[in-house]
Write a protein that holds these residues in place. Structure first.
Motif, PDB file in Angstrom:
ATOM      1  N   THR A 245       0.847  -1.187   0.000  1.00  0.00           N
ATOM      2  CA  THR A 245       0.000   0.000   0.000  1.00  0.00           C
ATOM      3  C   THR A 245       0.882   1.235   0.000  1.00  0.00           C
ATOM      4  N   GLY A 246       0.288   2.387   0.092  1.00  0.00           N
ATOM      5  CA  GLY A 246       1.057   3.620   0.100  1.00  0.00           C
ATOM      6  C   GLY A 246       0.286   4.734   0.772  1.00  0.00           C
ATOM      7  N   GLY A 247       1.009   5.752   1.216  1.00  0.00           N
ATOM      8  CA  GLY A 247       0.360   6.891   1.860  1.00  0.00           C
ATOM      9  C   GLY A 247       0.225   6.702   3.349  1.00  0.00           C
ATOM     10  N   PRO A 248       0.063   7.809   4.073  1.00  0.00           N
ATOM     11  CA  PRO A 248      -0.026   7.739   5.535  1.00  0.00           C
ATOM     12  C   PRO A 248      -1.366   7.183   6.007  1.00  0.00           C
ATOM     13  N   GLU A 249      -1.366   6.679   7.226  1.00  0.00           N
ATOM     14  CA  GLU A 249      -2.595   6.221   7.873  1.00  0.00           C
ATOM     15  C   GLU A 249      -3.322   7.429   8.474  1.00  0.00           C
ATOM     16  N   ASN A 250      -4.494   7.173   9.000  1.00  0.00           N
ATOM     17  CA  ASN A 250      -5.211   8.170   9.781  1.00  0.00           C
ATOM     18  C   ASN A 250      -4.284   8.668  10.891  1.00  0.00           C
ATOM     19  N   SER A 251      -4.091   9.977  10.993  1.00  0.00           N
ATOM     20  CA  SER A 251      -3.139  10.520  11.963  1.00  0.00           C
ATOM     21  C   SER A 251      -3.500  10.137  13.395  1.00  0.00           C
ATOM     22  N   LYS A 252      -4.775   9.921  13.658  1.00  0.00           N
ATOM     23  CA  LYS A 252      -5.191   9.543  15.005  1.00  0.00           C
ATOM     24  C   LYS A 252      -4.731   8.139  15.382  1.00  0.00           C
ATOM     25  N   SER A 253      -4.350   7.350  14.382  1.00  0.00           N
ATOM     26  CA  SER A 253      -3.960   5.975  14.667  1.00  0.00           C
ATOM     27  C   SER A 253      -2.655   5.900  15.453  1.00  0.00           C
ATOM     28  N   SER A 254      -1.905   7.016  15.530  1.00  0.00           N
ATOM     29  CA  SER A 254      -0.655   7.002  16.293  1.00  0.00           C
ATOM     30  C   SER A 254      -0.890   6.966  17.788  1.00  0.00           C
TER      31      SER A 254
END
Length: 579
Positions: A245-254
């Motif tokens: 896949t590519g691209g960042p995850e949902n920022s809240k997932s951190s």
């Protein structure tokens, strides 16, 4: 014979469900291309059930592409009786997929030989059809042991589909038993879900059930060589899951484990088939119980079958059933019948309710329990000399971790149980400084050590002595051992008067005489209750000069002098004399 053949030709009906295209005057030999296609389009509008194409047929075309009929409004099946020289297709060319799918009209299913496969089952739904929309292209249906045929108990081998692939001794390259490809090109969103493999299993009986079993059985083992001789022997992977896949995850997932949009494995557990509950604004609960687990009058129930009944508050309870005359030694009768009207249910765990020829036992408030998510076991039998081992249960060696190895920050515990993160045996430790090398293993361990207690252990390499040591532990009796103790700094980073250590009884209560250590800048004092016994003197190395580094109260000695630090970095000494 000639007359019989002529009669056969004459008695062919004009309208049948299954016919070969030449039976309708369609040549399929390039002699009348336009007329053939017009006749096919007309025939499709009459919705024949199944149409055969003879071997060697040439489908109507425009010189470069086969023509596609447009008159279909119902389900049609086209089957070639052998290989055909040209067949119409729907080309999937997006992103270089390059996959021509046999396409004999909108919603038409076809069975071809040599069209992308030895035998190809194909269908293209390309123009908003409302028939056939939820009908699978191919279905294999099998019902085993109906009520009219009791079957043979204990006989294995009842299979719907059996696929057996053999890689022969002279095979080169990769061979696959099943290759399942799904290309999702849709630009929809939530609700427009694409699922490559969807397994449904409904459980209504008492058989032991598995939704999926994967077995790998090695009958002839080979030693795993190191490749020094240029040969790498066989390796085995029971399951491989690759996710590109590519691209960042949902920022809240951190920081929030519920906010991931991509998941490698998603295990969802619930009670959806049992029913659900709602709560009104007033706080009143309503239980919506599924029909399969709702009590029914004058109904046969099998031993240990469960139902759900809600009390007056809307709280669901689980009940299991046995016959009034049930014999536990024989397991009979296996079933019996409920009464003609609902009984007066007893919503107390363990309480029984009589119902016709049945007795219901209350299990308690409804829960949907799943005892274990991942279970690992095997044939390990060390007492017989047959040992099965696992090196590592889980590892990660390449990807960056941007949140946590395990995130249970939103784990919801049953309030009636002790909240435990993990359960460990004694003499099982956390390796705090492993680096993926043999030398980096087991240098600094934390865990419960037999005969010691909660211990922090250093091996000889970590402490520099060559011999393992335990610089810190807390025993079951409450004793604490520390090899060294440091309190704050000379700048007074720990508040004056702060209590550093306190002695307690093993049960946590305060003893009659309380011993404690308290910090009073720059010294550490020992107290019994509130009585100050004075500061604890710190012994240091013999100073090299009267201005050597020190803190007030430090002492040292050698064979000739006693040294006392009177102020910061200022020493006084007194000679030691015999008498």
């Amino acid at each position: 014979m000639a007359r019989a053949e002529n009669n056969t030709q004459k008695i062919l009906p004009k309208k049948v469900d299954t016919k070969s295209l030449p039976d309708f005057g369609i040549k399929l030999d390039d002699s009348r291309i336009s007329a053939d296609f017009s006749d096919i389009d007309s025939l499709w509008s009459k919705n024949p059930k199944m149409v055969y194409i003879p071997t060697g047929a040439i489908w109507p075309h425009n010189g470069s592409s086969a023509l596609i009929p447009s008159g279909n409004t119902r389900n049609i099946i086209v089957q070639a009786q052998g290989e055909i020289n040209l067949w119409p297709s729907y080309p999937v060319t997006d992103y270089g997929i390059g996959f021509p799918v046999p396409y004999f009209g909108n919603g038409v299913s076809s069975i071809l030989y040599g069209a992308n496969a030895a035998i190809a089952f194909s269908r293209v739904d390309a123009n908003g059809i409302n028939f056939n929309a939820s009908l699978p292209n191919v279905a294999y249906n099998y019902v085993a042991d109906t009520t009219k045929e009791p079957g043979n108990a204990g006989s294995p081998g009842m299979l719907n589909i059996n696929i057996h692939t053999v890689a022969g001794r002279n095979k080169k390259g990769m061979e696959s038993g099943v290759n399942d490809i799904f290309d999702s090109l849709s630009l929809g969103g939530f609700g427009d879900d694409d699922v490559q493999d969807w397994h449904h299993m409904g459980i209504y009986g008492t058989d032991w059930t598995w939704s999926n079993i994967q077995e790998v059985n090695q009958y002839v083992p080979f030693y795993f060589s190191t490749g020094v001789d240029g040969k790498y022997n066989q390796a085995t992977y029971i399951n491989e899951e690759d996710f590109a896949t590519g691209g960042p995850e949902n920022s809240k997932s951190s920081y929030d484990p519920t906010q991931f949009n991509r998941k490698m494995f998603w295990l969802a557990h619930g009670y959806g088939t049992m029913g659900y509950g709602t709560v009104e604004a007033s706080g009143n609960k309503t239980a919506h119980i599924a029909d399969a687990v709702t009590w029914k009058a004058s109904t046969s129930y099998h031993r240990y079958q469960e139902i759900i009944v809600a009390d007056q508050s809307g709280q669901p309870f689980t009940f299991y059933v046995l016959s009034k005359s049930y014999d536990s030694s024989s397991g009979n009768p296996a079933s019996d019948t409920s009464g003609s009207s609902a009984p007066a249910w007893k919503f107390i765990k363990g309480a029984t309710t009589t119902d016709g020829s049945l007795v219901w036992t209350c299990v308690g408030q409804f829960t949907a329990d799943l005892g274990e998510v991942f279970g690992i076991g095997g044939d390990n039998s060390p007492n017989t000399g047959w040992v099965a081992r696992i090196g590592t249960l889980m590892s990660e060696d390449t990807d960056y971790i941007y949140d946590a190895l395990f995130d249970f920050s939103k784990a919801a515990f049953d309030p009636s149980v002790t909240h435990v993160f993990t359960r460990m045996q004694k003499d099982m430790f956390l390796d705090l400084t492993a680096d993926g090398t043999q030398a980096g293993q087991n240098n600094r361990l934390l865990g419960y050590k037999s005969g010691v207690g909660l211990a922090y252990t250093l091996n000889g390499a970590a402490n520099g002595t060559g011999t393992a040591s335990t610089p810190f532990y807390v025993s079951d009796s409450g004793a604490t051992k520390m090899s060294a103790f440091s309190v704050g700094s000379d700048t007074g980073s720990i508040t004056n008067g702060r209590e550093i250590l306190r002695s307690l009884n093993i049960d946590g209560s305060v003893p009659s005489k309380q011993i404690s250590l308290r910090y009073s800048y720059p010294d550490l004092h020992m107290y019994i209750d509130s009585i100050d016994l004075g500061n604890i003197v710190r012994r240091v190395d013999v100073p090299g000069s009267s201005s050597s580094s020190c803190s007030k109260g430090d002492i040292s000695q050698d064979h000739s002098y006693l040294y006392i630090c009177v102020t910061s970095n200022s020493w006084k000494r007194s000679a030691l004399e015999s008498w």
